[in-house]
Each structure stands twice: as C-alpha cells, then as structure tokens.
Design an enzyme around this catalytic site. Structure first.
Site, PDB file in Angstrom:
ATOM      1  N   ASP A 106       2.734   4.792   9.793  1.00  0.00           N
ATOM      2  CA  ASP A 106       2.093   4.250  11.002  1.00  0.00           C
ATOM      3  C   ASP A 106       2.001   5.269  12.129  1.00  0.00           C
ATOM      4  OD1 ASP A 106       2.019   1.778   9.659  1.00  0.00           O
ATOM      5  OD2 ASP A 106       4.050   1.323  10.349  1.00  0.00           O
ATOM      6  N   HIS A 157      -3.880   1.232   7.431  1.00  0.00           N
ATOM      7  CA  HIS A 157      -4.413   2.203   8.393  1.00  0.00           C
ATOM      8  C   HIS A 157      -5.327   1.449   9.334  1.00  0.00           C
ATOM      9  CE1 HIS A 157      -3.184   5.802   6.390  1.00  0.00           C
ATOM     10  NE2 HIS A 157      -3.970   5.664   5.352  1.00  0.00           N
ATOM     11  N   ARG A 190       5.867   1.523 -18.330  1.00  0.00           N
ATOM     12  CA  ARG A 190       4.589   1.601 -19.069  1.00  0.00           C
ATOM     13  C   ARG A 190       4.088   0.217 -19.501  1.00  0.00           C
ATOM     14  NH1 ARG A 190       8.428   5.220 -19.135  1.00  0.00           N
ATOM     15  NH2 ARG A 190       8.591   5.752 -21.343  1.00  0.00           N
TER      16      ARG A 190
HETATM   17  P1  GTP Z   1       0.259   3.969   7.427  1.00  0.00           P
HETATM   18  O1  GTP Z   1      -0.527   4.556   6.321  1.00  0.00           O
HETATM   19  O2  GTP Z   1       0.657   2.561   7.247  1.00  0.00           O
HETATM   20  O3  GTP Z   1       1.427   4.814   7.747  1.00  0.00           O
HETATM   21  O4  GTP Z   1      -0.671   3.847   8.780  1.00  0.00           O
HETATM   22  P2  GTP Z   1      -1.316   4.757   9.895  1.00  0.00           P
HETATM   23  O5  GTP Z   1      -0.594   6.065   9.997  1.00  0.00           O
HETATM   24  O6  GTP Z   1      -2.779   4.851   9.673  1.00  0.00           O
HETATM   25  O7  GTP Z   1      -1.053   4.010  11.277  1.00  0.00           O
HETATM   26  P3  GTP Z   1      -1.413   2.514  11.710  1.00  0.00           P
HETATM   27  O8  GTP Z   1      -2.894   2.425  11.817  1.00  0.00           O
HETATM   28  O9  GTP Z   1      -0.702   1.534  10.890  1.00  0.00           O
HETATM   29  O10 GTP Z   1      -0.734   2.471  13.168  1.00  0.00           O
HETATM   30  C1  GTP Z   1      -1.102   3.288  14.210  1.00  0.00           C
HETATM   31  C2  GTP Z   1      -1.498   2.465  15.436  1.00  0.00           C
HETATM   32  O11 GTP Z   1      -1.718   3.316  16.523  1.00  0.00           O
HETATM   33  C3  GTP Z   1      -2.799   1.694  15.284  1.00  0.00           C
HETATM   34  O12 GTP Z   1      -2.713   0.501  16.001  1.00  0.00           O
HETATM   35  C4  GTP Z   1      -3.843   2.628  15.901  1.00  0.00           C
HETATM   36  O13 GTP Z   1      -5.003   1.981  16.400  1.00  0.00           O
HETATM   37  C5  GTP Z   1      -3.047   3.217  17.020  1.00  0.00           C
HETATM   38  N1  GTP Z   1      -3.423   4.579  17.397  1.00  0.00           N
HETATM   39  C6  GTP Z   1      -3.620   5.645  16.580  1.00  0.00           C
HETATM   40  N2  GTP Z   1      -3.830   6.753  17.313  1.00  0.00           N
HETATM   41  C7  GTP Z   1      -3.738   6.382  18.622  1.00  0.00           C
HETATM   42  C8  GTP Z   1      -3.818   7.095  19.868  1.00  0.00           C
HETATM   43  O14 GTP Z   1      -3.978   8.308  19.936  1.00  0.00           O
HETATM   44  N3  GTP Z   1      -3.645   6.350  21.019  1.00  0.00           N
HETATM   45  C9  GTP Z   1      -3.432   4.998  21.009  1.00  0.00           C
HETATM   46  N4  GTP Z   1      -3.288   4.362  22.154  1.00  0.00           N
HETATM   47  N5  GTP Z   1      -3.339   4.317  19.839  1.00  0.00           N
HETATM   48  C10 GTP Z   1      -3.486   4.997  18.675  1.00  0.00           C
HETATM   49 MG    MG Z   2       0.196   1.589   8.981  1.00  0.00          MG
END
Ligand code: GTP
Ligand code: MG
Length: 335
Positions: free
Chosen positions: A13, A43, A138
């Site tokens: 995340d 994601h 498997r």
């Molecule tokens: P996994 O594969 O589960 O590890 O996910 P991930 O790395 O893609 O991250 P995920 O989307 O689960 O969580 C990241 C959160 O941060 C999401 O809600 C995004 O919209 C938010 N986000 C990502 N980059 C930024 C940023 O630069 N600023 C802000 N404010 N939010 C962000």
């Molecule tokens: Mg995630």
C-alpha cells in the site's frame, strides 16, 4: 529504460498503483505486466477524476497503448478479473498466462474456516494463502483449464522477453511490499510468497539480466494493515490529528501507521537491488506539496526530507507523489 520493475519498500500500500499508472502514461510501455501474489493486493488508481480499485488488472491500463499481462506466478480469481476487465474496458488488450493458478470458491471457504490465518495472522480472506498451498502440493488448477478465460490465455514470458529483446519498453508491476515478503518480511505476519524484485521477475518469467531499473516505492510515512510488528506505531487519535488515517482497498480495515523508517527503507533498497526510489503521499506530511510537479517548488522542509532519505538509503528519490491523482507527480529522472 527498456525494462523497469516497480516494487513496494514497506508493508504494501505504498502507492504503487499511483506510481505505475504515472509511469505508464509518461513512458508509454508496450507491455505492463503484473507479478505478485494475487487479488489480495489492491492498487488504487485515480485518473481523470475517476477512482479504480484494481486487484488483478495491471494499473498501466490508463495508457491505452499498453498490452496488459498477468504473469504465471500470480494467482487469478476469474470472477474478480472479469469484473475488472469490464470496468476498465480492457477486453482487447488483457492477457493472462496459461500457467496462472486459479483461486476457487473452496480456497476462500477454507481460509475463512482457518482461525490461524484469519484471526492470528489477519489475512485478507481472498483465498490466496490456501490456493498457494494447493499450488505447492501441485493440486491447484491452472488458467488453461477454465473456458471463461480462454480468450485471454497467452504465453506471458514469451511476450515479455520478445518485447525486451526488441528494446521495447516493459513495465513490471509488483504488489505487496518488502516487509510482508514470506522470506524477507516479519514472518509469520506476511504474505504467502516472496514479493521482492527478484520474485516479481520470476512471477512474470524474466531473468535478472533483463532488468534495467528497479524502483522501490515508499510512502512518506509507514502503514501496515492486519497484524504484525510496526515500530513506532502512532495511536489512532494521533493519526487522525495528522491526517494519516487510511483504509485498506481490499479489506476496508483501518491501516496502522508510523513515521518514515529510514532503517527499513535502507534495507529494502538492498533486498530489491533498487536503482532508484519513489516517495508517495508527500502532500499528506507536508500539505503545501499538494499537486506540485516541480521539485524546486516544494517547500524547503519537504525538500530537506527527500535529501535526507537519499543520503540514508543511498539511491536517488526520482519520483514523488504529491496527491492521489496520476498527474500529481514530481519526476526527477533524467529524460
Ligand atoms: P498494494 O499492491 O496493495 O501494496 O497497493 P498500492 O501500493 O498500490 O497502494 P494502495 O493503492 O493500496 O494505497 C495507497 C493509497 O494512497 C491510495 O488510497 C492512493 O490513492 C493513495 N495515494 C497514492 N499516492 C498518493 C500521493 O502521492 N498522495 C496522496 N494524497 N495519496 C496517494
Ligand atoms: Mg494496496
């Protein structure tokens, strides 16, 4: 760069969805290919005012010229996959490998009945651990046995390596994060596989010599969902005060959080062989960063933090997230 691998440097995340979709729009890869465990990772992609929560389809879908592939190491839930293909309108450019193992209803039921997995480890209830166990025995079925997937079946390693041999751009999308790796994470509070860069490459069928760049993604603070150790964890009231509170994409559970951990970040650079780093959510720690795209326009305090990270981890922070939307990114790579 021809082949770039993106991985998580903390507990998942970190915002890989944001980063991968930015890189897809900017670098226009002919292929975006997903590695990692399976639909236990969510994601989030925010693009043109729309939010997508993707658990199977690669986040590079935002660039319409990219073929979207899922490597043989990834566990596929056909129901989740087909829904996302519809949602993203990617029927004509999605491919999954013949050898992807398939998560069936029984895997989810088995996980739900397993108190060790659900209560003690705090798993995502998506059937990935039980399916991965079946794969080791498997016994798991493969994608090629499922007629509803037939139109998407392909040889992913062949497609990816052919593109790389032609010097075409390939973006490899990792999921989860270094410290929930089965080998390098906080065992037993971790996922069912290794998820560091070399494992992601193995998932999609490329050898170490095919990779030009590894981007390790960190968040400006550390978050963790589910059970397991988290050093310097802040109380919920403090997270609320700082605006650091988040909820899981897959599980909707509140994420725990702690300040940026330099020691973990440095080790993640080592474990992944990272050539560069990205930091997301800088705008959450330093609100004046919101939407900034030019490094020089960031507030002094934020620039100081980035420079401190670089000096401690030993690689440059080339990409910075300043908002959830794909465009809200600072790009300091040499063009
Ligand atoms: P996994 O594969 O589960 O590890 O996910 P991930 O790395 O893609 O991250 P995920 O989307 O689960 O969580 C990241 C959160 O941060 C999401 O809600 C995004 O919209 C938010 N986000 C990502 N980059 C930024 C940023 O630069 N600023 C802000 N404010 N939010 C962000
Ligand atoms: Mg995630």
């Amino acid at each position: 760069m021809t082949c770039t691998v993106v991985v998580g440097g903390f507990f998942g995340d970190e915002g890989k969805g944001h980063l991968v979709s930015y890189l897809a729009m900017k670098d226009r890869p002919v292929i975006t290919v997903r590695g990692g465990v399976g639909p236990n990772a969510g994601h989030k992609v925010v693009y043109q005012g729309k939010t997508y929560g993707l658990r199977m389809v690669p986040c590079g879908f935002v660039y319409p010229g990219s073929r979207l592939l899922i490597g043989p190491g990834v566990l596929v839930n056909p129901k989740v996959l087909l829904e996302e293909v519809k949602l993203t309108g990617t029927e004509n450019r999605l491919g999954i490998d013949n050898q992807c193992a398939i998560i069936e209803e029984r895997h989810i039921e088995e996980e739900l009945k397993n108190a060790y997995l659900v209560s003690r480890l705090g798993t995502t209830k998506t059937g990935v651990g039980t399916c991965q166990a079946d794969r080791a025995y498997r016994k798991a079925k493969l994608a090629k046995e499922f007629p509803e997937l037939s139109r998407y079946l392909t040889d992913v390693p062949l497609e990816v390596n052919t593109a790389i041999a032609k010097k075409q751009k390939v973006l490899v999308e990792g999921t989860q994060g270094t410290y929930i790796s089965l080998y390098h994470g906080t065992y037993p509070f971790c996922t069912a596989k290794d998820v560091c860069a070399s494992a992601i490459c193995s998932d999609v069928g490329i050898g170490p010599t095919a990779v030009d760049d590894v981007v390790v993604v960190f968040k400006a603070f550390v978050t963790r969902v589910g059970e397991g150790p988290l050093e310097n964890q802040l109380p919920a009231e403090e997270l609320e005060r700082r605006g650091w509170l988040e909820f899981g994409t897959v599980t909707s559970r509140p994420r725990r959080a702690a300040p940026f951990d330099f020691k973990l970040a440095k080790r993640a650079v080592m474990l992944n062989g990272a050539t560069q780093a990205a930091i997301t959510k800088l705008d959450i720690v330093y609100p004046e960063c919101k939407g900034v795209k030019d490094f020089e326009k960031l507030p002094e305090e934020a620039k100081k933090f980035i420079r401190q990270v670089e000096s401690e981890i030993g690689v440059l922070v080339t990409l910075i997230g300043t908002g959830p939307s794909v465009e809200e990114t600072v790009d300091r790579r040499r063009q």
